[in-house]
Design a protein around this motif. Structure first.
Motif, PDB file in Angstrom:
ATOM      1  N   GLU A  75     -24.964 -65.189 -55.573  1.00 33.53           N
ATOM      2  CA  GLU A  75     -25.034 -66.432 -56.335  1.00 33.53           C
ATOM      3  C   GLU A  75     -24.409 -66.251 -57.720  1.00 33.53           C
ATOM      4  OE1 GLU A  75     -29.177 -68.307 -54.496  1.00 33.53           O
ATOM      5  OE2 GLU A  75     -29.276 -66.845 -56.125  1.00 33.53           O
ATOM      6  N   ALA A  76     -24.677 -65.112 -58.352  1.00 35.63           N
ATOM      7  CA  ALA A  76     -24.110 -64.821 -59.673  1.00 35.63           C
ATOM      8  C   ALA A  76     -22.585 -64.728 -59.592  1.00 35.63           C
ATOM      9  CB  ALA A  76     -24.695 -63.526 -60.226  1.00 35.63           C
ATOM     10  N   TYR A  77     -22.085 -64.087 -58.553  1.00 35.31           N
ATOM     11  CA  TYR A  77     -20.638 -63.954 -58.355  1.00 35.31           C
ATOM     12  C   TYR A  77     -19.981 -65.335 -58.265  1.00 35.31           C
ATOM     13  CZ  TYR A  77     -16.225 -62.758 -56.025  1.00 35.31           C
ATOM     14  OH  TYR A  77     -14.895 -62.634 -55.684  1.00 35.31           O
ATOM     15  N   ALA A  78     -20.604 -66.226 -57.507  1.00 37.39           N
ATOM     16  CA  ALA A  78     -20.057 -67.575 -57.327  1.00 37.39           C
ATOM     17  C   ALA A  78     -20.018 -68.351 -58.648  1.00 37.39           C
ATOM     18  CB  ALA A  78     -20.879 -68.344 -56.288  1.00 37.39           C
ATOM     19  N   ILE A  79     -20.956 -68.106 -59.532  1.00 40.28           N
ATOM     20  CA  ILE A  79     -20.981 -68.780 -60.830  1.00 40.28           C
ATOM     21  C   ILE A  79     -19.981 -68.143 -61.790  1.00 40.28           C
ATOM     22  CG2 ILE A  79     -22.397 -69.153 -62.894  1.00 40.28           C
ATOM     23  CD1 ILE A  79     -24.777 -69.568 -60.957  1.00 40.28           C
ATOM     24  N   LYS A  81     -17.156 -66.159 -61.102  1.00 42.26           N
ATOM     25  CA  LYS A  81     -15.750 -66.101 -60.702  1.00 42.26           C
ATOM     26  C   LYS A  81     -14.886 -67.228 -61.280  1.00 42.26           C
ATOM     27  CE  LYS A  81     -12.782 -65.184 -56.819  1.00 42.26           C
ATOM     28  NZ  LYS A  81     -12.437 -65.676 -55.530  1.00 42.26           N
ATOM     29  N   PRO A  82     -15.350 -68.480 -61.297  1.00 40.42           N
ATOM     30  CA  PRO A  82     -14.503 -69.547 -61.856  1.00 40.42           C
ATOM     31  C   PRO A  82     -14.200 -69.384 -63.359  1.00 40.42           C
ATOM     32  CG  PRO A  82     -16.264 -70.481 -60.527  1.00 40.42           C
ATOM     33  CD  PRO A  82     -16.549 -69.027 -60.665  1.00 40.42           C
ATOM     34  N   HIS A  83     -14.973 -68.565 -64.054  1.00 38.52           N
ATOM     35  CA  HIS A  83     -14.753 -68.356 -65.489  1.00 38.52           C
ATOM     36  C   HIS A  83     -13.628 -67.351 -65.761  1.00 38.52           C
ATOM     37  CE1 HIS A  83     -18.090 -70.739 -67.033  1.00 38.52           C
ATOM     38  NE2 HIS A  83     -18.777 -70.315 -65.998  1.00 38.52           N
ATOM     39  N   LEU A  84     -13.202 -66.609 -64.728  1.00 38.52           N
ATOM     40  CA  LEU A  84     -12.102 -65.652 -64.902  1.00 38.52           C
ATOM     41  C   LEU A  84     -10.816 -66.379 -65.249  1.00 38.52           C
ATOM     42  CD1 LEU A  84     -12.520 -63.126 -61.964  1.00 38.52           C
ATOM     43  CD2 LEU A  84     -12.804 -62.665 -64.400  1.00 38.52           C
ATOM     44  N   LYS A  85     -10.119 -65.871 -66.211  1.00 37.24           N
ATOM     45  CA  LYS A  85      -8.834 -66.381 -66.689  1.00 37.24           C
ATOM     46  C   LYS A  85      -8.953 -67.763 -67.333  1.00 37.24           C
ATOM     47  CE  LYS A  85      -3.944 -66.508 -65.852  1.00 37.24           C
ATOM     48  NZ  LYS A  85      -2.896 -66.785 -64.946  1.00 37.24           N
ATOM     49  N   LYS A  86      -9.947 -68.551 -66.962  1.00 34.54           N
ATOM     50  CA  LYS A  86     -10.152 -69.859 -67.574  1.00 34.54           C
ATOM     51  C   LYS A  86     -10.884 -69.703 -68.912  1.00 34.54           C
ATOM     52  CE  LYS A  86     -12.811 -74.005 -66.824  1.00 34.54           C
ATOM     53  NZ  LYS A  86     -13.948 -74.469 -66.101  1.00 34.54           N
ATOM     54  N   SER A  87     -11.951 -68.903 -68.920  1.00 34.99           N
ATOM     55  CA  SER A  87     -12.760 -68.709 -70.125  1.00 34.99           C
ATOM     56  C   SER A  87     -12.726 -67.272 -70.648  1.00 34.99           C
ATOM     57  CB  SER A  87     -14.220 -69.076 -69.857  1.00 34.99           C
ATOM     58  OG  SER A  87     -14.330 -70.387 -69.366  1.00 34.99           O
ATOM     59  N   PHE A  88     -12.624 -66.306 -69.720  1.00 32.40           N
ATOM     60  CA  PHE A  88     -12.712 -64.902 -70.101  1.00 32.40           C
ATOM     61  C   PHE A  88     -11.563 -64.083 -69.509  1.00 32.40           C
ATOM     62  CE2 PHE A  88     -17.032 -66.543 -70.105  1.00 32.40           C
ATOM     63  CZ  PHE A  88     -17.468 -66.162 -71.362  1.00 32.40           C
ATOM     64  N   LEU A  89     -11.101 -63.112 -70.298  1.00 28.96           N
ATOM     65  CA  LEU A  89     -10.015 -62.236 -69.849  1.00 28.96           C
ATOM     66  C   LEU A  89     -10.478 -60.829 -69.505  1.00 28.96           C
ATOM     67  CD1 LEU A  89      -7.203 -63.297 -72.339  1.00 28.96           C
ATOM     68  CD2 LEU A  89      -7.428 -63.902 -69.930  1.00 28.96           C
ATOM     69  N   SER A  90     -11.744 -60.521 -69.739  1.00 27.60           N
ATOM     70  CA  SER A  90     -12.222 -59.189 -69.381  1.00 27.60           C
ATOM     71  C   SER A  90     -13.671 -59.235 -68.917  1.00 27.60           C
ATOM     72  CB  SER A  90     -12.053 -58.201 -70.538  1.00 27.60           C
ATOM     73  OG  SER A  90     -12.900 -58.539 -71.601  1.00 27.60           O
ATOM     74  N   VAL A  91     -13.994 -58.274 -68.057  1.00 29.17           N
ATOM     75  CA  VAL A  91     -15.348 -58.115 -67.551  1.00 29.17           C
ATOM     76  C   VAL A  91     -15.661 -56.632 -67.654  1.00 29.17           C
ATOM     77  CG1 VAL A  91     -16.936 -58.519 -65.626  1.00 29.17           C
ATOM     78  CG2 VAL A  91     -14.927 -59.989 -65.891  1.00 29.17           C
TER      79      VAL A  91
END
Length: 130
Positions: A75-79, A81-91
């Motif tokens: 569930e956390a992954y699904a929430i 993943k959409p923030h990658l490249k749109k909001s955040f550039l690193s994890v």
């Protein structure tokens, strides 16, 4: 390699660290611009039946209250993943054996780097704790 494919490899390391009991924390960082959403954190949380994580949205504005959700890893992954490249550039993945950083460059390519561990033990999250 396109960031989506590299992120799949990175997420495998997240799952592996959980299976080994080494997962300490995960942070989505390096925002694009100055959005109100500052970070997304993922921490292990005690659960008797299945592995759970505490997902926390941390905001810059004091007027916006941080949001916490207790979720399964999927569930956390699904929430997140959409923030990658749109909001955040690193994890950043923090484990007790190594720190792993996933980054997206300006061309949309992903990379993974490893460093010595920041955390030496797993500390379970509690509600309203970072």
């Amino acid at each position: 390699m396109q960031y989506q494919n590299v992120f799949i490899l990175f997420w495998e390391q997240v799952k592996d660290s959980i299976e080994k009991g080494e997962f300490a924390k995960l942070t989505m960082a390096k925002t694009i611009g100055k959005p109100n959403l500052k970070n997304i954190f993922l921490r292990p949380i005690f659960s008797e039946d299945t592995y759970k994580v505490l997902l926390k949205f941390s905001y810059r504005s004091k007027e916006t209250e941080d949001v916490e959700k207790e979720l399964t890893l999927e569930e956390a992954y699904a929430i997140m993943k959409p923030h990658l490249k749109k909001s955040f550039l690193s994890v950043l993945l923090f484990t007790t054996t190594k720190d792993v950083t996933f980054k997206i460059n300006k061309k949309g390519m992903g990379s993974i780097t490893e460093n010595t561990p920041t955390f030496h033990e797993v500390i379970l999250a509690k509600k309203n704790e970072e």
